[in-house]
Write an enzyme that holds these catalytic residues in place. Sequence first.
Site, PDB file in Angstrom:
ATOM      1  N   ASP A  34       0.824  -1.210   0.000  1.00  0.00           N
ATOM      2  CA  ASP A  34       0.000   0.000   0.000  1.00  0.00           C
ATOM      3  C   ASP A  34       0.859   1.262   0.000  1.00  0.00           C
ATOM      4  OD1 ASP A  34      -2.007  -1.774   0.141  1.00  0.00           O
ATOM      5  OD2 ASP A  34      -2.798  -1.139   2.095  1.00  0.00           O
ATOM      6  N   ALA A  35       1.927   1.227   0.761  1.00  0.00           N
ATOM      7  CA  ALA A  35       2.779   2.416   0.897  1.00  0.00           C
ATOM      8  C   ALA A  35       3.392   2.800  -0.450  1.00  0.00           C
ATOM      9  CB  ALA A  35       3.890   2.153   1.908  1.00  0.00           C
ATOM     10  N   ASP A  38       0.725   4.401  -2.492  1.00  0.00           N
ATOM     11  CA  ASP A  38       0.517   5.774  -2.015  1.00  0.00           C
ATOM     12  C   ASP A  38       1.604   6.707  -2.550  1.00  0.00           C
ATOM     13  OD1 ASP A  38      -1.642   4.855  -0.651  1.00  0.00           O
ATOM     14  OD2 ASP A  38      -0.669   4.803   1.319  1.00  0.00           O
ATOM     15  N   SER A  83     -35.274  -5.977 -18.143  1.00  0.00           N
ATOM     16  CA  SER A  83     -35.324  -6.611 -16.824  1.00  0.00           C
ATOM     17  C   SER A  83     -35.500  -8.114 -17.039  1.00  0.00           C
ATOM     18  CB  SER A  83     -36.444  -6.026 -15.986  1.00  0.00           C
ATOM     19  OG  SER A  83     -37.645  -6.196 -16.675  1.00  0.00           O
ATOM     20  N   LEU A  84     -35.563  -8.842 -15.957  1.00  0.00           N
ATOM     21  CA  LEU A  84     -35.571 -10.296 -16.076  1.00  0.00           C
ATOM     22  C   LEU A  84     -36.879 -10.883 -15.585  1.00  0.00           C
ATOM     23  CD1 LEU A  84     -32.036 -11.049 -14.626  1.00  0.00           C
ATOM     24  CD2 LEU A  84     -32.749 -11.434 -16.973  1.00  0.00           C
ATOM     25  N   GLU A 117     -25.031 -16.793 -12.887  1.00  0.00           N
ATOM     26  CA  GLU A 117     -24.328 -15.708 -12.192  1.00  0.00           C
ATOM     27  C   GLU A 117     -25.118 -15.302 -10.950  1.00  0.00           C
ATOM     28  OE1 GLU A 117     -24.289 -12.547 -15.076  1.00  0.00           O
ATOM     29  OE2 GLU A 117     -23.210 -13.738 -16.570  1.00  0.00           O
ATOM     30  N   LYS A 119     -27.123 -13.155  -8.551  1.00  0.00           N
ATOM     31  CA  LYS A 119     -27.852 -11.912  -8.811  1.00  0.00           C
ATOM     32  C   LYS A 119     -27.722 -11.011  -7.603  1.00  0.00           C
ATOM     33  CE  LYS A 119     -32.340 -10.195 -10.340  1.00  0.00           C
ATOM     34  NZ  LYS A 119     -32.607  -9.243  -9.258  1.00  0.00           N
ATOM     35  N   ASP A 121     -28.129  -7.991  -5.147  1.00  0.00           N
ATOM     36  CA  ASP A 121     -29.268  -7.143  -4.861  1.00  0.00           C
ATOM     37  C   ASP A 121     -28.763  -5.731  -4.638  1.00  0.00           C
ATOM     38  OD1 ASP A 121     -31.832  -6.470  -4.469  1.00  0.00           O
ATOM     39  OD2 ASP A 121     -32.003  -7.312  -2.458  1.00  0.00           O
ATOM     40  N   ARG A 140     -30.130   2.768 -14.141  1.00  0.00           N
ATOM     41  CA  ARG A 140     -30.992   2.091 -15.093  1.00  0.00           C
ATOM     42  C   ARG A 140     -32.263   2.899 -15.373  1.00  0.00           C
ATOM     43  NH1 ARG A 140     -35.369  -1.390 -14.655  1.00  0.00           N
ATOM     44  NH2 ARG A 140     -35.539  -2.863 -16.376  1.00  0.00           N
ATOM     45  N   GLU A 179     -23.791  -4.031 -11.459  1.00  0.00           N
ATOM     46  CA  GLU A 179     -24.614  -3.829 -10.271  1.00  0.00           C
ATOM     47  C   GLU A 179     -23.767  -3.173  -9.181  1.00  0.00           C
ATOM     48  OE1 GLU A 179     -27.735  -4.816 -10.716  1.00  0.00           O
ATOM     49  OE2 GLU A 179     -28.632  -5.051  -8.740  1.00  0.00           O
ATOM     50  N   TYR A 231     -21.655  -7.336 -15.453  1.00  0.00           N
ATOM     51  CA  TYR A 231     -22.204  -8.607 -15.931  1.00  0.00           C
ATOM     52  C   TYR A 231     -22.664  -8.610 -17.385  1.00  0.00           C
ATOM     53  CZ  TYR A 231     -26.507  -6.179 -14.666  1.00  0.00           C
ATOM     54  OH  TYR A 231     -27.497  -5.258 -14.551  1.00  0.00           O
ATOM     55  N   LYS A 319     -34.983 -17.025  -8.293  1.00  0.00           N
ATOM     56  CA  LYS A 319     -34.878 -16.270  -7.037  1.00  0.00           C
ATOM     57  C   LYS A 319     -34.720 -17.155  -5.806  1.00  0.00           C
ATOM     58  CE  LYS A 319     -36.473 -12.264  -7.013  1.00  0.00           C
ATOM     59  NZ  LYS A 319     -36.127 -10.864  -7.265  1.00  0.00           N
ATOM     60  N   CYS A 413     -40.525  -9.804  38.350  1.00  0.00           N
ATOM     61  CA  CYS A 413     -40.131 -10.874  37.422  1.00  0.00           C
ATOM     62  C   CYS A 413     -41.365 -11.656  36.984  1.00  0.00           C
ATOM     63  CB  CYS A 413     -39.133 -11.813  38.093  1.00  0.00           C
ATOM     64  SG  CYS A 413     -38.771 -13.277  37.090  1.00  0.00           S
ATOM     65  N   CYS A 416     -40.886 -15.467  38.636  1.00  0.00           N
ATOM     66  CA  CYS A 416     -40.906 -15.761  40.071  1.00  0.00           C
ATOM     67  C   CYS A 416     -41.505 -14.641  40.912  1.00  0.00           C
ATOM     68  CB  CYS A 416     -39.500 -16.089  40.567  1.00  0.00           C
ATOM     69  SG  CYS A 416     -38.422 -14.651  40.652  1.00  0.00           S
ATOM     70  N   CYS A 429     -33.757  -9.628  37.313  1.00  0.00           N
ATOM     71  CA  CYS A 429     -34.577 -10.238  38.357  1.00  0.00           C
ATOM     72  C   CYS A 429     -33.686 -10.546  39.558  1.00  0.00           C
ATOM     73  CB  CYS A 429     -35.210 -11.533  37.826  1.00  0.00           C
ATOM     74  SG  CYS A 429     -35.746 -12.650  39.147  1.00  0.00           S
ATOM     75  N   CYS A 434     -35.233 -18.115  41.290  1.00  0.00           N
ATOM     76  CA  CYS A 434     -36.101 -17.923  40.121  1.00  0.00           C
ATOM     77  C   CYS A 434     -35.995 -19.122  39.179  1.00  0.00           C
ATOM     78  CB  CYS A 434     -35.695 -16.645  39.401  1.00  0.00           C
ATOM     79  SG  CYS A 434     -36.623 -16.361  37.889  1.00  0.00           S
TER      80      CYS A 434
HETATM   81  S1  IVH Z   1     -28.638  -9.460 -16.663  1.00  0.00           S
HETATM   82  C1  IVH Z   1     -31.157  -8.803 -20.094  1.00  0.00           C
HETATM   83  N1  IVH Z   1     -27.041 -10.295 -14.771  1.00  0.00           N
HETATM   84  O1  IVH Z   1     -31.120  -7.833 -11.934  1.00  0.00           O
HETATM   85  C2  IVH Z   1     -30.466  -9.142 -18.843  1.00  0.00           C
HETATM   86  N2  IVH Z   1     -28.759  -8.781 -14.192  1.00  0.00           N
HETATM   87  O2  IVH Z   1     -34.087  -7.555 -13.600  1.00  0.00           O
HETATM   88  C3  IVH Z   1     -30.664  -8.118 -17.827  1.00  0.00           C
HETATM   89  N3  IVH Z   1     -28.776  -8.107 -11.848  1.00  0.00           N
HETATM   90  O3  IVH Z   1     -31.652  -4.698 -11.977  1.00  0.00           O
HETATM   91  C4  IVH Z   1     -29.839  -8.186 -16.662  1.00  0.00           C
HETATM   92  N4  IVH Z   1     -27.041  -9.322 -11.230  1.00  0.00           N
HETATM   93  O4  IVH Z   1     -29.140  -5.070 -12.435  1.00  0.00           O
HETATM   94  C5  IVH Z   1     -28.093  -9.530 -15.082  1.00  0.00           C
HETATM   95  N5  IVH Z   1     -25.542 -11.098 -13.196  1.00  0.00           N
HETATM   96  C6  IVH Z   1     -26.582 -10.332 -13.507  1.00  0.00           C
HETATM   97  C7  IVH Z   1     -27.240  -9.533 -12.551  1.00  0.00           C
HETATM   98  C8  IVH Z   1     -28.341  -8.774 -12.944  1.00  0.00           C
HETATM   99  C9  IVH Z   1     -27.967  -8.463 -10.827  1.00  0.00           C
HETATM  100  C10 IVH Z   1     -29.913  -7.182 -11.737  1.00  0.00           C
HETATM  101  C11 IVH Z   1     -29.932  -6.137 -12.805  1.00  0.00           C
HETATM  102  C12 IVH Z   1     -31.369  -5.715 -12.883  1.00  0.00           C
HETATM  103  C13 IVH Z   1     -32.088  -6.942 -12.457  1.00  0.00           C
HETATM  104  C14 IVH Z   1     -32.717  -7.592 -13.670  1.00  0.00           C
END
Ligand code: IVH
Length: 667
Positions: A34-35, A38, A83-84, A117, A119, A121, A140, A179, A231, A319, A413, A416, A429, A434
């Site tokens: 690290d030093a 830096d 979205s998925l 992969e 997912k 959050d 997004r 993400e 991703y 999920k 208590c 008791c 207590c 007790c």
């Molecule tokens: S792919 C067309 N890969 O999940 C594919 N999404 O509804 C679209 N997310 O908010 C996304 N990890 O940000 C993909 N390995 C991953 C992911 C990922 C998290 C999130 C993404 C989005 C939601 C998809």
Amino acid sequence: MDKEAAEKRIAELREEINYHNYLYYVLDSPEIADAEYDRLMHELFELEKHYPELITTESPTRRVGAPPLKEFNSVTHTIPLLSLANTETEEDTFEFDRRIKRLLHLKEEDPIEYVAEPKLDGLAVELVYEKGILKIGSTRGDGFTGEDVTLNIKTIRTVPLNLMSKFTPMPDRLEVRGEVFIRLKDFQAWNKTREESGEPLFANPRNAAAGSLRQLDSGITSKRPLDIYFYGVGELSGRKLETQTDILDELKNLGLKINPLNKICRSITEAIAWYKEIGNKRDSLEYEIDGVVIKVNSLELQERLGSVARSPRWAVAYKFEPRQATTKILRIEAQVGRTGILTPVAIMEPVRIGGVTVSRSTLHNQDEIDRKDVRAGDWVLIQRAGDVIPEVVKVIISKRCGDAQPYHLPEKCPVCGSEVLKEDVYYRCTGINCPAQLMERIKHFASRRAMDIEGLGEKLTEQLVNKGLVKNISDIYYLTKEQISGLERMADKSAQNLIDALESSKERELPRIVFALGIRHVGEQTGKLLASKFGSIENIMNADEEELQTIDSVGPEIAQSVVKFFKQDDNKNEIERLKSAGIKFHAIKITKEDKLKDKVFVFTGALRTFSRDEAKEKVEVLGGHVSSGVSKNTDFVVAGEDTGSKAGKARELGVKIITEEEFLMML
Ligand code: IVH
């Protein structure tokens, strides 16, 4: 240095720093200390200070320092962020695979290759790099238009301001998706400081990440522990890539951080197996995930499959069960522990969180109840994060009804009826007999790390105490088989099993027994130290505070508690009765104790086998001492990895330096 030389050096420094960032953040294997890093940064800062005209927005020194914005501009994504679709069961996930095969006119037994992969959050973002330079970072948003959070994105250390062209040519334009997230431990620590300063808490890591990224002042964002995994891509010019795995490899080669748990799977069955494996790891991951994204690996097949509405047909989010839930507090109870402390517990309408049904949650103490204003009848948000026990995050005030009752711990208590006294934030207590305390003491005595008496669980203990069969801990050893089999749900066989378990527990060694007695402040470790120092229960009972404190980690509080415990006639009688029942109080071998007698150890550098605290315990149990600094009294310096100045000092003083392996041999 003249300007021309400075320009050259600045370019060199930036390249070098970017490369070390890549090693550190993307590959997680730094080459320099690290030093040293830096020092490079410092040199760059100095040169840029001298020649401000040479500063560029993507210089590694420019991550922070832009003035706050009034509002975010909006950014239109050239290719929308889809979205998925979700699946929640194995069957749905198999159906996803079958559907793909139908659409592609494949036979059901033809395997399709997938990438699975984790997912995360967090919060989806898109970054645009032009000729390798980070130009725009956006959220997004609704998938078509997001907010321009470039300045905030730049403060994330793991986001390269320049792509790397060491391993692959620089693309003219790259739109990359990822993400943004916060690690659980950072989230918890941060919430704690917010709590201490009276600020509202974030309900979960995702909200905390979102709140941080949507700060108008990037100076604030820079102090937040944000991180990112990439991703996918939108546009990626000039590349012939065939699979999602190619994309991930290419991103990694460009210096972008990819999740190491992504896995290529040769069939849906393999993908589901990986989902389960990640599910098993879920509690030990540093960040929250809410599922596994399963993607068709071939880009050609992806194209043929296309998308419906706003989700691709070639990917699905399988999920996990959610970790947070809302439920109603039915009532609040005071639970009496083995030391008499009253803990308020919320009894809730049962609700499933992350695969387990939760119906109780500790409210810690009265102060916590007051601070969160939790009342019986309230709707609350509860969570189970990582392997943490469920806790009430907050009250959903908007759902509060008029009849929600504020709660206060009782003055008597609940078990008791003795008086309850306040000590600091705790209510205790005062009843010595007790039954609640007795029950908890027995549970502790019988627990796995104490006397390890199998079969003596909560329900049974409750019956024994309530029926008056057991009035002291030692009574359990005087129970007859008839008494036990007369209890509810106790067959002859289980009664015999308990008798056998009690019998074999008589052989437990002294350290466990000392711990099992439940002396205040005496945990497992102190139990070991007392046993090894004094060698017998009699010696421990006869030791005064001063003698006790000759053990390094025994301070006045512990010493006082031990003396007080053995001064009481009740407790002395208990020891006698345990002896008469046949408990042997086996001392651990004295030779072992002497092994490192009075040897002084100093640790430097990271150990692979133990934490520092564990190493210290090992030494102390064997009669040695651990000191923080090297002096001529030091016997051994144990050198782990990346040793600091202590090793040098040891050499100067002629103190023996040993490796971790040698240390392990000594133990
Ligand atoms: S792919 C067309 N890969 O999940 C594919 N999404 O509804 C679209 N997310 O908010 C996304 N990890 O940000 C993909 N390995 C991953 C992911 C990922 C998290 C999130 C993404 C989005 C939601 C998809």
